[in-house]
Each structure stands twice: as structure tokens, then as C-alpha cells.
Design a protein around this motif. Structure first.
Motif, PDB file in Angstrom:
ATOM      1  N   ASP A  81       0.883  -1.091  -0.023  1.00 42.70           N
ATOM      2  CA  ASP A  81       0.052  -0.025   0.079  1.00 42.70           C
ATOM      3  C   ASP A  81       0.875   1.208  -0.133  1.00 42.70           C
ATOM      4  N   MET A  82       0.447   2.439  -0.468  1.00 38.78           N
ATOM      5  CA  MET A  82       0.910   3.530  -0.439  1.00 38.78           C
ATOM      6  C   MET A  82       1.020   4.089   0.914  1.00 38.78           C
ATOM      7  N   LYS A  83       2.136   4.821   1.229  1.00 37.87           N
ATOM      8  CA  LYS A  83       2.239   5.550   2.535  1.00 37.87           C
ATOM      9  C   LYS A  83       1.573   7.074   2.343  1.00 37.87           C
ATOM     10  N   PRO A  84       0.989   7.677   3.371  1.00 37.98           N
ATOM     11  CA  PRO A  84       0.172   8.604   3.236  1.00 37.98           C
ATOM     12  C   PRO A  84       1.163   9.820   2.717  1.00 37.98           C
ATOM     13  N   GLU A  85       2.300  10.123   2.960  1.00 35.05           N
ATOM     14  CA  GLU A  85       3.142  10.932   2.312  1.00 35.05           C
ATOM     15  C   GLU A  85       3.308  10.902   0.962  1.00 35.05           C
TER      16      GLU A  85
END
Length: 204
Positions: A81-85
Motif C-alpha cells: 500500500d502507498m504511504k500517506p506522504e
């Protein structure tokens, strides 16, 4: 009236202790006429990442579909999954790409990053990021949201207290804005669970 105010909206995200909350109103209007009272402005990207989109409702839906597509491509390539940043940078790049004919949206991004550290940010319609350590707001009710959140926010709140704080801030703010309202939609996200709640407005 600004085109950003055409449908009305109120979105707020707030951080707690290893958790975050994101909330929005549920009204979809055409200026002062209410069209629907169950409009969804907050969307889940994955279990620890949410985005709220205020602004023109058609652009909200279009931009959300593009973001889901780009995130699924990332998952296929990277197998994670993609990190929030990283996601915030993606949203910023997509918005800036269209700067001469922008999506009429102002995103609010909230997620849990490394070590379950909450991350929140907002940006304007061409992707200029504004990071915060307490809360971020967007939409037609943003002025009253700023005041309510400033008054109610405390650092390191637990999930239940965070829910109460963001709910009271949202409901008291939309009461002062005729273009948003009809209750609210709140997500409180901890490392282990997602709590979703519908708030009743004064007119429900």
C-alpha cells in the motif's frame, strides 16, 4: 458565488494518539437548494489512508476515480500500500498537472504512516500542500471549522475522545454555514480498526 461554493461542503481531519479522524457533512446542494442529504465526500484508499474532497461534486467523483486507479497501479507494481506522504505527493502532482484547467476540489488527506504516526494534510486546487500536526479543514464551512477546532483540539487524544471532539467541531461549524450541513460522516482510524459513524444533524 465561487464555483467552489456551488455544491457546499465541510471536511475536517484531526490527529490523536496513534490514530486520526476524518469527517465531512452530508449535504449536496445547488447553491442554496438541497439536492441530497447522503452525499459521500470521504473515501477509503486503503485501511490506513483516507481522502476527503470538498468542492464541485462532479470533480470530486472524477478525481476520486483517478486516484483509485493510480493507487491500484501502485499496488500491482510495488506489492504494498502507498504511504500517506507518498499519496499526498501523488494527489499534488495530479492536481498540478491540470493547473490551467484545474479540478475544482480541495483535498484533505489523512493516514497512518510508519510506527502508526498520524499524517494529515490539505491542498488547494492546483496541489500546493499544507501540512499540519493538529487538524486541517476545507470547504465552505472552513472558517467556522477553524474556530471550533482551535477551541476544542487537544494533543494526544484517544480514539473515543477524538471522535467526540471532531463530531462536535463539525456539527457546530456547519450550523453556521448555510451551504453545508445535514449531519456528518465520521471515520476514526486506529492501527487495528476503522470506526465509521453517521451523525444526525438538527434537521434530520
Amino acid at each position: 458565488m465561487s464555483i467552489f461554493e456551488y455544491n457546499g461542503s465541510a471536511v475536517v481531519a484531526m490527529v490523536g494518539k496513534n490514530c486520526f479522524a476524518i469527517a465531512s457533512d452530508r449535504r449536496l446542494g445547488v447553491q442554496l437548494q438541497t439536492i441530497a442529504t447522503d452525499f459521500q465526500r470521504i473515501s477509503k484508499i486503503h485501511d490506513h489512508l483516507f481522502i476527503g474532497l470538498s468542492g464541485l461534486a462532479t470533480d470530486v467523483q472524477t478525481l476520486y476515480q483517478r486516484l483509485v486507479f493510480r493507487h491500484k497501479l501502485y499496488q500491482l507494481r510495488e506489492e504494498r500500500d502507498m504511504k500517506p506522504e507518498t499519496f499526498a505527493s501523488l494527489v499534488s502532482a495530479i492536481l498540478y498537472e491540470k493547473r490551467f484547467g484545474p479540478y475544482l476540489c480541495q483535498p484533505v488527506i489523512a493516514g497512518l504512516g510508519d510506527d502508526n504516526k498520524p499524517f494529515i494534510c490539505t491542498m488547494d486546487s492546483i496541489g500546493a500542500k499544507e501540512l499540519a500536526k493538529d487538524f486541517v479543514v476545507s470547504g465552505t464551512a472552513s472558517e467556522s471549522l477553524y474556530g471550533a477546532c482551535e477551541a476544542m483540539f487537544k494533543p494526544d487524544m484517544e480514539a473515543e475522545e477524538l471522535f467526540e471532539t471532531i463530531s462536535q467541531a463539525l456539527l457546530s461549524s456547519v450550523d453556521r454555514d448555510c451551504l453545508s450541513g445535514w449531519g456528518g460522516h465520521v471515520y476514526v482510524v486506529t492501527p487495528n480498526e476503522i470506526k465509521e459513524r453517521i451523525l444526525k444533524g438538527r434537521m434530520d
